[in-house]
Design a protein around this motif. Structure first.
Motif, PDB file in Angstrom:
ATOM      1  N   MET A   1      -0.492  17.721  -2.766  1.00  0.00           N
ATOM      2  CA  MET A   1      -0.686  16.296  -2.885  1.00  0.00           C
ATOM      3  C   MET A   1      -2.042  15.953  -2.252  1.00  0.00           C
ATOM      4  N   THR A   2      -2.838  15.172  -2.980  1.00  0.00           N
ATOM      5  CA  THR A   2      -4.172  14.794  -2.538  1.00  0.00           C
ATOM      6  C   THR A   2      -4.202  13.301  -2.249  1.00  0.00           C
ATOM      7  N   THR A   3      -4.930  12.906  -1.218  1.00  0.00           N
ATOM      8  CA  THR A   3      -5.143  11.484  -0.929  1.00  0.00           C
ATOM      9  C   THR A   3      -6.601  11.164  -1.193  1.00  0.00           C
ATOM     10  N   GLU A  25       0.175  15.255  -7.891  1.00  0.00           N
ATOM     11  CA  GLU A  25       0.403  13.885  -7.456  1.00  0.00           C
ATOM     12  C   GLU A  25      -0.763  13.478  -6.569  1.00  0.00           C
ATOM     13  N   LEU A  27      -2.347  10.461  -4.137  1.00  0.00           N
ATOM     14  CA  LEU A  27      -2.119   9.225  -3.393  1.00  0.00           C
ATOM     15  C   LEU A  27      -3.427   8.451  -3.330  1.00  0.00           C
ATOM     16  N   ALA A  29      -5.566   5.414  -1.552  1.00  0.00           N
ATOM     17  CA  ALA A  29      -5.609   4.651  -0.301  1.00  0.00           C
ATOM     18  C   ALA A  29      -6.691   3.579  -0.354  1.00  0.00           C
ATOM     19  N   LYS A  33      -4.789   2.911   4.095  1.00  0.00           N
ATOM     20  CA  LYS A  33      -3.361   2.697   3.820  1.00  0.00           C
ATOM     21  C   LYS A  33      -3.050   3.107   2.377  1.00  0.00           C
ATOM     22  N   ILE A  34      -2.003   3.900   2.191  1.00  0.00           N
ATOM     23  CA  ILE A  34      -1.603   4.316   0.841  1.00  0.00           C
ATOM     24  C   ILE A  34      -1.101   3.078   0.080  1.00  0.00           C
ATOM     25  N   ARG A  37       0.349   5.621  -6.146  1.00  0.00           N
ATOM     26  CA  ARG A  37       0.409   7.047  -6.465  1.00  0.00           C
ATOM     27  C   ARG A  37       0.065   7.241  -7.928  1.00  0.00           C
TER      28      ARG A  37
END
Length: 93
Positions: A1-3, A25, A27, A29, A33-34, A37
């Protein structure tokens, strides 16, 4: 999972879309703050394909329908009697 932050996502959107399509998936931000998705489509339905969307008639068809409707209303057609407010020029005499 990558942000990824919103700015990075905007600058490299095609790459992130490919990664999501491959099953990753992601995320998203904003200010740390997320907020969302980005997920791969698991079960594409036939309704979402462009071929299943009905086409609307062209502008020539719509304008000819509109002009026919206006002529019918001004001639005292049953529709004009149903929808015209009483006392208007379209009301039955």
């Amino acid at each position: 999972m990558t942000t990824v932050n919103v700015t990075e996502l905007r600058q490299h959107l095609p790459a992130y879309l490919k990664r999501a399509a491959a099953g990753e998936e992601i995320l998203i931000a904003s200010h740390g703050k997320i907020i969302a998705r980005l997920l791969p489509e698991e079960d594409p339905s036939p309704r979402s394909s462009p071929e299943s969307v009905p086409l609307l008639p062209g502008p020539g068809v719509l304008s000819s329908i509109r002009s026919t409707s206006l002529r019918s209303a001004s001639s005292g057609s049953p529709a004009s009697r149903l929808f015209a407010p009483s006392g208007s020029s379209f009301a039955p005499s």
